[in-house]
Write a protein that holds these residues in place. Sequence first.
Motif, PDB file in Angstrom:
ATOM      1  N   ALA A   1    -148.848 -25.613  17.958  1.00  0.00           N
ATOM      2  CA  ALA A   1    -148.074 -24.902  18.989  1.00  0.00           C
ATOM      3  C   ALA A   1    -146.889 -24.197  18.328  1.00  0.00           C
TER       4      ALA A   1
ATOM      5  N   GLY B   1    -150.163 -28.366  27.867  1.00  0.00           N
ATOM      6  CA  GLY B   1    -148.964 -27.587  27.628  1.00  0.00           C
ATOM      7  C   GLY B   1    -148.128 -27.337  28.865  1.00  0.00           C
TER       8      GLY B   1
ATOM      9  N   LEU C   1    -142.383 -35.739  26.215  1.00  0.00           N
ATOM     10  CA  LEU C   1    -143.690 -35.116  26.026  1.00  0.00           C
ATOM     11  C   LEU C   1    -144.793 -36.169  25.968  1.00  0.00           C
TER      12      LEU C   1
ATOM     13  N   MET D   1    -143.610 -23.387  20.024  1.00  0.00           N
ATOM     14  CA  MET D   1    -142.828 -24.560  20.389  1.00  0.00           C
ATOM     15  C   MET D   1    -142.179 -25.194  19.149  1.00  0.00           C
ATOM     16  N   GLU D   2    -142.943 -25.218  18.050  1.00  0.00           N
ATOM     17  CA  GLU D   2    -142.473 -25.892  16.844  1.00  0.00           C
ATOM     18  C   GLU D   2    -141.584 -24.989  15.988  1.00  0.00           C
TER      19      GLU D   2
ATOM     20  N   HIS E   1    -150.578 -21.175  29.355  1.00  0.00           N
ATOM     21  CA  HIS E   1    -150.351 -22.445  28.660  1.00  0.00           C
ATOM     22  C   HIS E   1    -151.664 -23.178  28.407  1.00  0.00           C
TER      23      HIS E   1
ATOM     24  N   ASN F   1    -142.883 -25.408  27.111  1.00  0.00           N
ATOM     25  CA  ASN F   1    -143.241 -25.195  25.709  1.00  0.00           C
ATOM     26  C   ASN F   1    -142.961 -23.759  25.279  1.00  0.00           C
TER      27      ASN F   1
END
Length: 254
Positions: free
Chosen positions: A232, A30, A155, A235-236, A26, A34
């Motif tokens: 990221a 992060g 977050l 994650m996205e 990470h 994630n």
Amino acid sequence: MTEQLKTEGKFTYAEAGEGPAIIVLHGLMGALSNFGATFNHFSKNGYKVLIPELPLYSLPLIKTNVKNLASFLKDFMEFKGIDNAILLGNSLGGHIGLYFTKHYQDKVSALVLTGSSGLYEKAMGDSFPKRGNYEFIEEKTKDVFYDPAIATKELVDDVFKIVNDRNSVIRTLAIAKSAIRHNMANDLPDMKQPTCLIWGKQDSVTPPKVAEDFHKLLPDSDLFWIDKCGHAAMMERPEEFNSVLSKWLTDRNI
């Protein structure tokens, strides 16, 4: 993912699945969560996936650098009895994976880099919000993503806590300076491992030019773009990220 974490000795980590090992590294801000979608997907599809918590804020200050974080990874692999692994890193995690690969080539079967630092020296300094009020931190955190809604209140709260804790700030700056010192440009041509580069087209932290430079310098790399995506990708745009990586691993027989 917190319910899946276990602590053994100096290591806290999540682990699931059977097969070739994928070790996820990470980034500076992060959380392990994630990578939740990636962890779940690959652990159910023929891989043993491990995500160790990196000791970013618990090492002695003098040892808080990329080199010692790579040493931590070596210790973790020895502890788990893993001779070699696929290293998957985002941001600082990618940089740690690269530094580890430089020194332990035989322990790395493949590299997966997404929004990795290691070439672009401003990456961590610019992405690390300085201390400030909550609204400023919220804005800076949202800037990391193409879709600002990904920066949930939880977050933002986590980032706000880090940047307002003196111990965390000092160590974050130490790691950022270490990352600048350990620029990997001269080392990449010697890394013969198959490398999968998955990059958000709208990454403002490590911009697309960084991905192109990685692709040019690494001898055996493939570069994949994910549109409408920031720093990221896992994650996205988790489904697209997993699909790209799954196909690459299959095509490369890894």
